[in-house]
Each structure stands twice: as structure tokens, then as C-alpha cells.
Design a protein around this motif. Structure first.
Motif, PDB file in Angstrom:
ATOM      1  N   VAL A 218       0.878  -1.168   0.000  1.00 50.58           N
ATOM      2  CA  VAL A 218       0.000   0.000   0.000  1.00 50.58           C
ATOM      3  C   VAL A 218       0.917   1.219   0.000  1.00 50.58           C
ATOM      4  O   VAL A 218       1.873   1.284   0.785  1.00 50.58           O
ATOM      5  N   ILE A 219       0.643   2.171  -0.875  1.00 49.68           N
ATOM      6  CA  ILE A 219       1.461   3.376  -0.963  1.00 49.68           C
ATOM      7  C   ILE A 219       0.598   4.587  -0.615  1.00 49.68           C
ATOM      8  O   ILE A 219      -0.534   4.711  -1.082  1.00 49.68           O
ATOM      9  N   ILE A 220       1.139   5.474   0.209  1.00 43.78           N
ATOM     10  CA  ILE A 220       0.400   6.670   0.632  1.00 43.78           C
ATOM     11  C   ILE A 220       1.309   7.892   0.638  1.00 43.78           C
ATOM     12  O   ILE A 220       2.533   7.778   0.757  1.00 43.78           O
ATOM     13  N   GLU A 221       0.674   9.055   0.523  1.00 42.38           N
ATOM     14  CA  GLU A 221       1.314  10.323   0.867  1.00 42.38           C
ATOM     15  C   GLU A 221       0.947  10.572   2.327  1.00 42.38           C
ATOM     16  O   GLU A 221      -0.205  10.863   2.619  1.00 42.38           O
ATOM     17  N   PRO A 222       1.876  10.445   3.249  1.00 39.62           N
ATOM     18  CA  PRO A 222       1.505  10.537   4.662  1.00 39.62           C
ATOM     19  C   PRO A 222       0.969  11.912   5.063  1.00 39.62           C
ATOM     20  O   PRO A 222       1.578  12.937   4.759  1.00 39.62           O
ATOM     21  N   VAL A 223      -0.192  11.937   5.675  1.00 36.89           N
ATOM     22  CA  VAL A 223      -0.814  13.099   6.314  1.00 36.89           C
ATOM     23  C   VAL A 223      -1.343  14.145   5.327  1.00 36.89           C
ATOM     24  O   VAL A 223      -2.379  14.757   5.568  1.00 36.89           O
ATOM     25  N   VAL A 224      -0.660  14.369   4.209  1.00 32.39           N
ATOM     26  CA  VAL A 224      -1.086  15.378   3.244  1.00 32.39           C
ATOM     27  C   VAL A 224      -1.085  14.801   1.830  1.00 32.39           C
ATOM     28  O   VAL A 224      -0.048  14.319   1.360  1.00 32.39           O
ATOM     29  N   GLN A 225      -2.237  14.847   1.159  1.00 29.31           N
ATOM     30  CA  GLN A 225      -2.288  14.533  -0.271  1.00 29.31           C
ATOM     31  C   GLN A 225      -2.023  15.827  -1.031  1.00 29.31           C
ATOM     32  O   GLN A 225      -2.880  16.715  -1.075  1.00 29.31           O
ATOM     33  N   GLY A 226      -0.850  15.927  -1.636  1.00 29.60           N
ATOM     34  CA  GLY A 226      -0.389  17.184  -2.192  1.00 29.60           C
ATOM     35  C   GLY A 226      -1.121  17.679  -3.420  1.00 29.60           C
ATOM     36  O   GLY A 226      -1.881  18.652  -3.374  1.00 29.60           O
ATOM     37  N   ALA A 227      -0.911  17.026  -4.559  1.00 27.75           N
ATOM     38  CA  ALA A 227      -1.504  17.485  -5.814  1.00 27.75           C
ATOM     39  C   ALA A 227      -3.023  17.394  -5.804  1.00 27.75           C
ATOM     40  O   ALA A 227      -3.686  18.034  -6.619  1.00 27.75           O
ATOM     41  N   ALA A 228      -3.577  16.644  -4.883  1.00 31.21           N
ATOM     42  CA  ALA A 228      -5.036  16.555  -4.759  1.00 31.21           C
ATOM     43  C   ALA A 228      -5.628  17.842  -4.202  1.00 31.21           C
ATOM     44  O   ALA A 228      -6.847  18.016  -4.208  1.00 31.21           O
ATOM     45  N   GLY A 229      -4.769  18.734  -3.705  1.00 31.08           N
ATOM     46  CA  GLY A 229      -5.246  19.995  -3.155  1.00 31.08           C
ATOM     47  C   GLY A 229      -4.818  20.215  -1.717  1.00 31.08           C
ATOM     48  O   GLY A 229      -5.538  20.842  -0.942  1.00 31.08           O
ATOM     49  N   MET A 230      -3.632  19.706  -1.357  1.00 33.35           N
ATOM     50  CA  MET A 230      -3.131  19.835   0.012  1.00 33.35           C
ATOM     51  C   MET A 230      -4.188  19.366   1.011  1.00 33.35           C
ATOM     52  O   MET A 230      -4.565  20.056   1.949  1.00 33.35           O
ATOM     53  N   LYS A 231      -4.695  18.150   0.775  1.00 29.59           N
ATOM     54  CA  LYS A 231      -5.712  17.562   1.644  1.00 29.59           C
ATOM     55  C   LYS A 231      -5.031  16.934   2.867  1.00 29.59           C
ATOM     56  O   LYS A 231      -4.279  15.965   2.733  1.00 29.59           O
ATOM     57  N   ILE A 232      -5.297  17.482   4.037  1.00 33.70           N
ATOM     58  CA  ILE A 232      -4.686  17.004   5.275  1.00 33.70           C
ATOM     59  C   ILE A 232      -5.632  16.007   5.941  1.00 33.70           C
ATOM     60  O   ILE A 232      -6.841  16.233   6.005  1.00 33.70           O
ATOM     61  N   TYR A 233      -5.069  14.891   6.422  1.00 34.71           N
ATOM     62  CA  TYR A 233      -5.914  13.890   7.078  1.00 34.71           C
ATOM     63  C   TYR A 233      -5.256  13.380   8.351  1.00 34.71           C
ATOM     64  O   TYR A 233      -4.077  13.630   8.618  1.00 34.71           O
TER      65      TYR A 233
END
Length: 456
Positions: A218-233
Motif C-alpha cells: 500500500v502506498i500513501i502520501e503521509p498526512v497530506v495529499q499534495g496534488a489533490a489539493g493539500m488535503k490534510i488527514y
């Protein structure tokens, strides 16, 4: 369009710019940057621009940083490049020795690449080959989040899900499985990412359970999805993901390319969750905007699966001509020294808190800002047509792009992500410059809205 300079004419004659529709350049010709210092870029006409996006998220310590400039000059006089097969050099060895001190516990070996997308390709191949030669030949699938971005090479596109990058190339792509992303601004559970228990993880959990015997990683952008719009989770999402991937022998790949090296307030974003990945990709801030380079960190267990007699065919045959380049390594080594010697993480904490408070003050109650979100030195404004129902502006209006153009005239580079305007400046930005950056952003939004309303 005003008369072009000779350099602009030559640029348009010969160059195809990335992530651009070149027809747009007829109205907004390329700005030819002649020099830069600190936060500022200066074009051939003497116009200055605040680099509020770190020149695509890479610049940490300002342009033409004296410390980095010095070590580059020193390294060039020693060794510019040497093949990295059967040869090595001091800069690479010292870099690995220093990097091991700051990466998450469990990362023990490093591979070198020359850009972020390539490091993702290597991570996917490492995981795939590990399982193939470790008695798990059915593990050939990868899971990523919807709306993920992991680069633009063909393998990386397979685990990406930003349509503008993937749509055209779908016939070429081996698609991975996609789990519905955390959607915190429009959370279907009615929660806030800063206090929730990551209830949305149930969607990822179900996908893993249904395919557990076939998943390599499983691959993730940890905590922030960047190009998606700086989506913080929520970091709790990552904790839960680490638990289930360990349970089923699935690799967890952390794409720290954009969020590593202090951007989220920690050296690496995985630290927010307090867990370690099996494979970690690092680039962008690694060389502070000076040199194209990436590093992949792996566990000893993964390394050991490739360690065998040559004739067993377990070698990892992925190479880059410029792997381990001495100049890039020397820059990266100086980056780590600057972090340590100049207390950069403390600086990020202080300036990040100032940015948060000032942004809330400037944009509080703004009718067209649906949300301001921030972590570390990443701030983002979700620009909406209707604040009550969180309705976006129609994509054909290109609202973010129009605001970007207005801000340029005011002296700030604020590159948008669709309807999201973000801040990712070099860490050396001053509080006064933060004030100016936010004020230009607000003025640009208001000017766009006024113009749009008049046109209506």
C-alpha cells in the motif's frame, strides 16, 4: 500581449514547458528569471516575485543559499561524478550515515535515484520483486488512495489518481486498486481530522481484507495529499494502516517526496503517526531545490531478500546514470547539517504557528474561502463559490489560475491546485513576508471576485 523580449521569443520558439497548455503563454509569456536570492525571484525586467510555493515545493532555505553554494563549489573541485557500481565516494557515505539518524526507525539501507517519480518506480519494483522471490508470487497488486499523486512515469501513474495526469495514458497504465481517500473538508462522517478516529479507514480496511493475499504494498502520501489539493488527514489513519499491513505481510510505502524534510513540522510526515514504513521515498527538499535527486530507504528485511549469489538472479537491476551523484549528495548532506545546526524544526514550529494565526485573521469569514487548513509550513485555502454548501467554482472558469495571474502582477508566485491556493514557502520567510504573502493572496482573490461579478 505586450512586446516580447528576445529571450521570451526564443523560449517560445524552442521550449515545451511542463504541466502547461502552451497556448496560455500567448497571453502570459514565460517570465525569464535572471537571478534569485532568499525568498525572491527577479526577472529580466527587474520585476521581483515572492516564491511562495518553494519553486514546486523544493526550496527550503531560500535561493542561492550561501552555505549550500559553498559546498557545491568545494565538491566540484573534488569530484563531479563517478559511476555508482563498484565505486563509491565520501559524500554518499557521509550522507547515508547522517540520514540514518533522522529517518524513521527500521529504515536501514538506501538506494539512490535522480527524481521523485523514479524513486516511486523503484519502490514498487522493490516490493514486487521481494514478494516474487520470497515465496509470495500472487502478491502483484498495489493499493493507493483515490486522488493520490505519486509522479508521472507510467508505473507511478498506476498508483496515482489525479485525472488530469492519468486520463490520457490509461491504456498504458497497469492500474492499482484505489481506496476512497479521507475527505476531511466534506467528511461524510461529520468529523474533523484533528480530533477524529479516522472512521473513514473502514473503506481501506475492506479493500485490504478482500484482496489481502494478492497485495504487495500500500502506498500513501503521509498526512497530506499534495496534488489533490493539500488535503490534510488524520495520522490515526496511518496508524491503522500500519497495523493491518503488518498483520497481512503487506509492505507500506511512504511517499515523503513532498512532505519530508520538515514540511509538516516533523522531519518526516510519518512521525505524526509514530510508525515506520517498509519503504520510504525522499526527494524535493532533500537537496533544497538545487539538484535533481531522490533516495529510497528500505528495511533490512527487504535488503536481505536481494542478498544472494549472483546466479540466483535476485539482484535489483534498476539503475540511474546519475545515481549517488557527489554534488547532489554533498548538497543533501549540507541540508541535514543546516537542519541540525540552525534548529530548523523549531523555526518551522514558530513560523508555522504565526502563519496559521495570521491566515485565520486575514481570511476569517471570507465568503469565498470554504476552509483554511495547515500543517507545519503547508497552508491551503479551499476556494469555493458557495461557502454554505461548499460548492466549487466551475472548472472551466479556472478561478485558481486567474487568481495566480493577478498575484503575479502584485509580486507573488501563488501557483494553484484547481480551486485550492496553497502556501509552501522557503523556511527562511520572515513574519513580515508572511504578512505580505497573505495580503497579496487576499487582494488577488477579491480582485478576481469583483471582476467575475462585473462580468456576470
Amino acid at each position: 500581449m505586450s512586446k516580447l523580449s528576445s529571450l521570451q521569443e526564443k523560449d517560445l520558439k524552442y521550449i515545451f514547458h511542463p504541466c502547461s497548455q502552451m497556448k496560455d503563454y500567448e497571453k502570459l509569456p514565460p517570465m525569464i528569471i535572471k537571478k534569485a536570492e532568499g525568498l525572491y525571484l527577479e526577472d529580466e525586467f527587474g520585476n521581483r516575485y515572492m516564491d511562495c510555493v518553494g519553486s514546486w515545493w523544493v526550496n527550503l532555505f531560500g535561493h542561492c543559499n550561501p552555505r549550500i553554494n559553498r559546498v557545491i563549489k568545494e565538491q566540484i573541485d573534488k569530484l563531479e561524478h563517478v559511476l555508482f557500481v563498484n565505486f563509491s565516494h565520501e559524500a554518499a557515505i557521509e550522507l547515508a550515515e547522517e540520514l540514518i539518524k533522522v529517518v524513521p526507525k527500521g529504515i536501514e539501507k538506501f538506494l539512490f535515484a535522480d527524481n521523485g517519480s523514479s524513486s516511486i518506480e523503484m519502490a514498487l519494483k522493490l516490493s514486487f520483486q521481494y514478494h516474487q522471490q520470497s515465496g509470495n508470487p500472487k502478491r502483484t497488486k498495489f493499493i493507493s488512495l483515490s486522488n493520490a499523486y505519486h509522479g508521472e512515469t507510467v508505473g507511478a501513474l498506476g498508483v496515482g489518481d489525479v485525472d488530469i495526469f492519468t486520463k490520457t495514458y490509461r491504456p498504458l497504465i497497469k492500474e492499482g486498486l484505489k481506496a476512497d481517500k479521507p475527505e476531511c473538508f466534506r467528511c461524510p462522517y461529520g468529523k474533523n481530522y484533528s480530533t477524529c478516529e479516522a472512521q473513514c479507514f473502514e473503506r481501506m480496511e475492506k479493500l485490504i481484507e478482500e484482496n489481502r493475499g494478492e497485495i504487495a504494498a500500500v502506498i500513501i502520501e503521509p498526512v497530506v495529499q499534495g496534488a489533490a489539493g493539500m488535503k490534510i488527514y488524520s495520522p490515526i489513519y496511518i496508524k491503522k494502516l500500519r497495523e493491518i499491513t503488518k498483520k497481512y505481510g503487506i509492505h507500506l510505502i511512504a511517499d515523503e517526496i513532498a512532505v519530508g524534510f520538515g514540511r509538516t513540522g516533523k522531519m518526516f510526515a510519518m512521525e505524526h503517526a509514530g510508525v515506520s514504513p517498509d519503504i520510504m521515498c525522499m526527494s524535493k527538499g532533500l537537496t533544497a531545490g538545487y539538484y535533481p535527486m531522490a533516495i529510497i530507504g528500505i528495511t533490512q528485511e527487504i535488503y536481505d531478500s536481494f542478498y544472494a549469489d549472483y546466479l540466483e538472479g535476485k539482484s535489483f537491476l534498476h539503475s540511474h546514470t546519475y545515481s549517488g551523484n557527489p554534488i547532489g549528495c554533498r548538497i543533501a548532506l549540507e541540508v541535514l547539517r543546516i537542519f541540525r545546526e540552525e534548529n530548523i524544526l523549531e523555526m518551522i514550529e514558530e513560523k508555522g504557528e504565526y502563519l496559521r494565526k495570521k491566515a485565520q485573521e486575514v481570511f476569517e469569514g471570507h465568503p469565498y474561502i470554504g476552509e483554511y487548513r495547515q500543517i507545519g509550513m503547508i497552508g491551503a485555502l479551499e476556494f469555493v463559490k458557495d461557502r454554505d454548501n461548499k460548492e466549487l467554482f466551475p472548472s472551466e472558469e479556472r478561478a485558481g489560475y486567474e487568481i495566480y495571474k493577478i498575484a503575479l502582477k502584485k509580486g507573488a508566485l501563488l501557483r494553484p491546485l484547481g480551486n485550492v491556493i496553497y502556501f509552501m514557502p522557503p523556511y527562511i520567510i520572515t513574519k513580515e513576508e508572511i504578512d505580505k504573502m497573505l495580503e497579496i493572496c487576499k487582494e488577488s482573490i477579491d480582485e478576481y471576485i469583483d471582476r467575475r461579478n462585473k462580468d456576470k
